[in-house]
Enzyme design. Structure first.
Site, PDB file in Angstrom:
ATOM      1  N   ASN A  33       0.862  -1.188   0.000  1.00 22.92           N
ATOM      2  CA  ASN A  33       0.000   0.000   0.000  1.00 22.92           C
ATOM      3  C   ASN A  33       0.895   1.233   0.000  1.00 22.92           C
ATOM      4  O   ASN A  33       1.435   1.609   1.040  1.00 22.92           O
ATOM      5  CB  ASN A  33      -0.903  -0.039   1.243  1.00 22.92           C
ATOM      6  CG  ASN A  33      -1.743   1.220   1.387  1.00 22.92           C
ATOM      7  OD1 ASN A  33      -1.856   2.010   0.444  1.00 22.92           O
ATOM      8  ND2 ASN A  33      -2.322   1.405   2.558  1.00 22.92           N
ATOM      9  N   TRP A  34       1.039   1.833  -1.185  1.00 21.40           N
ATOM     10  CA  TRP A  34       1.976   2.962  -1.300  1.00 21.40           C
ATOM     11  C   TRP A  34       1.358   4.274  -0.825  1.00 21.40           C
ATOM     12  O   TRP A  34       2.015   5.317  -0.881  1.00 21.40           O
ATOM     13  CB  TRP A  34       2.476   3.074  -2.746  1.00 21.40           C
ATOM     14  CG  TRP A  34       3.472   2.005  -3.099  1.00 21.40           C
ATOM     15  CD1 TRP A  34       4.003   1.082  -2.244  1.00 21.40           C
ATOM     16  CD2 TRP A  34       4.068   1.756  -4.382  1.00 21.40           C
ATOM     17  NE1 TRP A  34       4.894   0.275  -2.922  1.00 21.40           N
ATOM     18  CE2 TRP A  34       4.943   0.662  -4.234  1.00 21.40           C
ATOM     19  CE3 TRP A  34       3.943   2.333  -5.646  1.00 21.40           C
ATOM     20  CZ2 TRP A  34       5.696   0.150  -5.293  1.00 21.40           C
ATOM     21  CZ3 TRP A  34       4.690   1.833  -6.711  1.00 21.40           C
ATOM     22  CH2 TRP A  34       5.553   0.750  -6.535  1.00 21.40           C
ATOM     23  N   LYS A  35       0.102   4.227  -0.405  1.00 25.89           N
ATOM     24  CA  LYS A  35      -0.573   5.418   0.133  1.00 25.89           C
ATOM     25  C   LYS A  35      -0.292   6.618  -0.778  1.00 25.89           C
ATOM     26  O   LYS A  35      -0.353   6.497  -1.999  1.00 25.89           O
ATOM     27  CB  LYS A  35      -0.122   5.674   1.580  1.00 25.89           C
ATOM     28  CG  LYS A  35      -0.245   4.435   2.464  1.00 25.89           C
ATOM     29  CD  LYS A  35      -0.107   4.750   3.920  1.00 25.89           C
ATOM     30  CE  LYS A  35      -0.219   3.471   4.737  1.00 25.89           C
ATOM     31  NZ  LYS A  35      -0.305   3.698   6.152  1.00 25.89           N
ATOM     32  N   HIS A  58      -9.768   1.495   4.546  1.00 22.06           N
ATOM     33  CA  HIS A  58      -8.511   1.659   5.278  1.00 22.06           C
ATOM     34  C   HIS A  58      -8.717   2.609   6.456  1.00 22.06           C
ATOM     35  O   HIS A  58      -9.504   3.551   6.377  1.00 22.06           O
ATOM     36  CB  HIS A  58      -7.426   2.195   4.329  1.00 22.06           C
ATOM     37  CG  HIS A  58      -6.069   2.183   4.941  1.00 22.06           C
ATOM     38  ND1 HIS A  58      -5.643   3.158   5.807  1.00 22.06           N
ATOM     39  CD2 HIS A  58      -5.056   1.281   4.855  1.00 22.06           C
ATOM     40  CE1 HIS A  58      -4.423   2.871   6.221  1.00 22.06           C
ATOM     41  NE2 HIS A  58      -4.039   1.730   5.654  1.00 22.06           N
ATOM     42  N   GLU A 104      -6.004  -4.377  10.654  1.00 24.45           N
ATOM     43  CA  GLU A 104      -4.990  -3.345  10.907  1.00 24.45           C
ATOM     44  C   GLU A 104      -5.389  -2.521  12.132  1.00 24.45           C
ATOM     45  O   GLU A 104      -6.254  -1.638  12.016  1.00 24.45           O
ATOM     46  CB  GLU A 104      -4.887  -2.386   9.718  1.00 24.45           C
ATOM     47  CG  GLU A 104      -4.427  -3.017   8.439  1.00 24.45           C
ATOM     48  CD  GLU A 104      -3.831  -1.967   7.512  1.00 24.45           C
ATOM     49  OE1 GLU A 104      -2.644  -2.086   7.188  1.00 24.45           O
ATOM     50  OE2 GLU A 104      -4.533  -1.026   7.129  1.00 24.45           O
ATOM     51  N   GLY A 134       2.064   2.734  11.036  1.00 22.14           N
ATOM     52  CA  GLY A 134       3.088   3.778  10.982  1.00 22.14           C
ATOM     53  C   GLY A 134       3.760   4.099  12.305  1.00 22.14           C
ATOM     54  O   GLY A 134       4.479   5.090  12.411  1.00 22.14           O
TER      55      GLY A 134
HETATM   56  P1  PGA Z   1       2.524   0.892   7.657  1.00 25.22           P
HETATM   57  O1  PGA Z   1       1.064   1.022   7.032  1.00 25.22           O
HETATM   58  O2  PGA Z   1       3.098  -0.405   7.161  1.00 25.22           O
HETATM   59  O3  PGA Z   1       3.273   2.088   7.146  1.00 25.22           O
HETATM   60  O4  PGA Z   1       2.357   0.890   9.130  1.00 25.22           O
HETATM   61  C1  PGA Z   1       0.240  -0.071   6.841  1.00 25.22           C
HETATM   62  C2  PGA Z   1      -1.105   0.346   6.288  1.00 25.22           C
HETATM   63  O5  PGA Z   1      -1.627   1.365   6.752  1.00 25.22           O
HETATM   64  O6  PGA Z   1      -1.662  -0.285   5.390  1.00 25.22           O
END
Ligand code: PGA
Length: 251
Positions: free
Chosen positions: A10-12, A99, A169, A175
């Site tokens: 997930n590159w957001k 998400h 999650e 993060g």
């Molecule tokens: P992260 O994010 O690996 O940077 O903690 C995961 C996500 O939000 O899908």
């Protein structure tokens, strides 16, 4: 884990268009080799404007790609939205839904998320449905209540022949570098699977939140986990490759 681990990158909004271009131009071949050599399934989810780049570079490889969000509507006057049909037409196989960041920043609730799932299933796309509690809920010991409510909202969208892909999650793990203890995670994933099974459905359950080179060993001990949703660490090819190599060593 009963099938090939599914890894969703997930590159957001970490990589702007030019960076996605450089990443894919530089690493597509290695990504393809990584998938073939390592017995994983890999899905790259760049931000919306770069899905066409993923299509260009990945369509002829073993790497799949998807989007991070779609509209709850099929077509019409919805400025700024992207339809599930467009995602299908551009070759996506997957789309993230619900998400934690969308639930928080875009105020998406369970009803909206359920509508997005309907749109995706109608277009034969596979929704990766993100569920999980906030830090507040966690501290109030409400994790299982929140998860049950989230699952109850989406299960009627599936018929019993469709395997759901759920990404658990916890908001407090995204993060932050903090992850749940393996034993805690095992019991939550089992809870999700039992809940889904009791409703006559089935699900593959992934874990997401601070999956990186330091945490993958501990996370790989969770035998009920069917894969991982990786955010920031997946935007660096070397880190992603390392995580996959470590995973193959541990599972
Ligand atoms: P992260 O994010 O690996 O940077 O903690 C995961 C996500 O939000 O899908």
């Amino acid at each position: 884990m009963t099938h090939k681990p599914l890894i969703i990158a997930n590159w957001k909004m970490y990589l702007p268009y030019n960076n996605v271009y450089t990443y894919l131009k530089t690493h597509t071949q290695e990504l393809d080799q990584l998938v073939q050599a390592s017995n994983i399934q890999l899905v790259i989810c760049p931000s919306a404007e770069s899905v066409s780049l993923a299509h260009k570079y990945l369509q002829a490889t073993h790497v799949k790609y998807g989007a991070q969000n779609c509209s709850e509507f099929s077509i019409g006057p919805y400025t700024g939205e992207i339809s599930a049909r467009s995602l299908r037409q551009i070759g996506c196989n997957y789309c993230l839904v619900g998400h934690h960041e969308r639930r928080t920043f875009a105020h998406e609730n369970n009803a909206i998320i359920a509508k997005k799932i309907t749109q995706l299933l109608k277009e034969n796309l596979i929704p990766i449905v993100c569920i999980g509690e906030t830090e507040y809920d966690y501290k109030q010991s409400k994790t299982l209540d929140v998860i049950s409510e989230q699952l109850t909202a989406i299960m009627p969208n599936y018929d019993t022949t469709q395997t759901m892909i759920i990404a658990y999650e916890p908001g407090w793990a995204i993060g932050t570098g903090i992850i749940p203890q393996a034993i805690e995670l095992e019991s939550i994933i089992n809870f999700i699977k039992i809940n889904v099974k009791n409703s006559g459905h089935q699900a593959h359950v992934l874990y997401g939140g601070s999956v990186n080179e330091n945490t993958i060993q501990s996370l790989s001990r969770v035998s009920s986990c069917d894969g991982y949703l990786i955010g920031s660490a997946s935007t660096d090819f070397k880190k992603l490759k390392n995580i996959v190599s470590l995973l193959c060593k541990y599972v």
